[in-house]
Enzyme design. Sequence first.
Site, PDB file in Angstrom:
ATOM      1  N   GLN A   1       8.787   1.969   9.179  1.00 52.88           N
ATOM      2  CA  GLN A   1       7.732   1.708  10.162  1.00 52.88           C
ATOM      3  C   GLN A   1       7.348   0.236  10.134  1.00 52.88           C
ATOM      4  OE1 GLN A   1       4.242   4.217  10.036  1.00 52.88           O
ATOM      5  NE2 GLN A   1       3.087   2.845  11.387  1.00 52.88           N
TER       6      GLN A   1
ATOM      7  N   CYS B   1       3.310   5.681  13.597  1.00 50.88           N
ATOM      8  CA  CYS B   1       3.740   6.733  12.673  1.00 50.88           C
ATOM      9  C   CYS B   1       3.931   8.066  13.383  1.00 50.88           C
ATOM     10  CB  CYS B   1       2.766   6.872  11.508  1.00 50.88           C
ATOM     11  SG  CYS B   1       1.063   7.248  11.999  1.00 50.88           S
TER      12      CYS B   1
ATOM     13  N   HIS C   1      -2.484   9.147   8.956  1.00 46.52           N
ATOM     14  CA  HIS C   1      -1.051   8.817   8.967  1.00 46.52           C
ATOM     15  C   HIS C   1      -0.214  10.078   9.101  1.00 46.52           C
ATOM     16  CE1 HIS C   1       2.488   6.397   8.163  1.00 46.52           C
ATOM     17  NE2 HIS C   1       2.866   7.257   7.239  1.00 46.52           N
TER      18      HIS C   1
ATOM     19  N   ASP D   1       8.948   9.420   5.710  1.00 48.59           N
ATOM     20  CA  ASP D   1       7.738   8.660   6.046  1.00 48.59           C
ATOM     21  C   ASP D   1       8.123   7.192   6.124  1.00 48.59           C
ATOM     22  OD1 ASP D   1       5.332   7.268   6.083  1.00 48.59           O
ATOM     23  OD2 ASP D   1       4.364   8.533   4.578  1.00 48.59           O
TER      24      ASP D   1
END
Length: 237
Positions: free
Chosen positions: A92, A98, A169, A188
Amino acid sequence: MSRWIPLESNPEVLNSWANKAGLDKEESQFSDIYGLDEELLAMVPKPVQAVLLLFPISKTLEAKRREEDERIRSGSESSIPSSFSSLIWIKQTISNACGTIGLLHALANTGVKYTPQSPLAQFIEACRDKTPAERAQFLETTPLFAEIHAESASTGQSAVPIDLDTDLHFTCFVEADVEGVPHVVELDGRRAGIMDRGKILDDLLTDVASLVKETYIKSSGGSIQFSMTALGPPPEW
């Protein structure tokens, strides 16, 4: 760093994004996970192919993240273990992206059907052999995904925020094989690598629910700002 409007974690917004990107909505959609008790998990359409979690960033979770990321960077855990080399993991580099990255992780690493030549199909084809950083660059330089994100963010139930800073998030959980054994894998874009959360004991949804309770909710300091959605068959109602 570019900054996008945060996505809400609700099926209306997530399905708006996914359908615009090319997901076959007759085969797969996102549905609410209303709670982590067995009776509420039973309401989720099965089979579940991915779970998206929106969670509050706490001091305890950040400390755990730094420890785990340091182990990955130091080499005690590989950022992309050989067992997961086929997974598409994206770093990211865009603030508040996200949600889009979680959606891409869910859709690109499961068996969902999508329209040929759609934005989703083009992303998967272009990024399959790229590094996580190169995939992030591709996302940043492909205006269509920024447009899909903005359009979907505006369909949410809340007013578009003026203050774009957020302490919430998205992360994504999918199933991946490790030497023929199915494991829960967490993807992630903020993290230092792909995270193996262990072999699946029951099924993806049940195991992720247990992991979220033990790893995330217990470290949240009592926050109730959690939301979970599952990718699976469209609801029948």
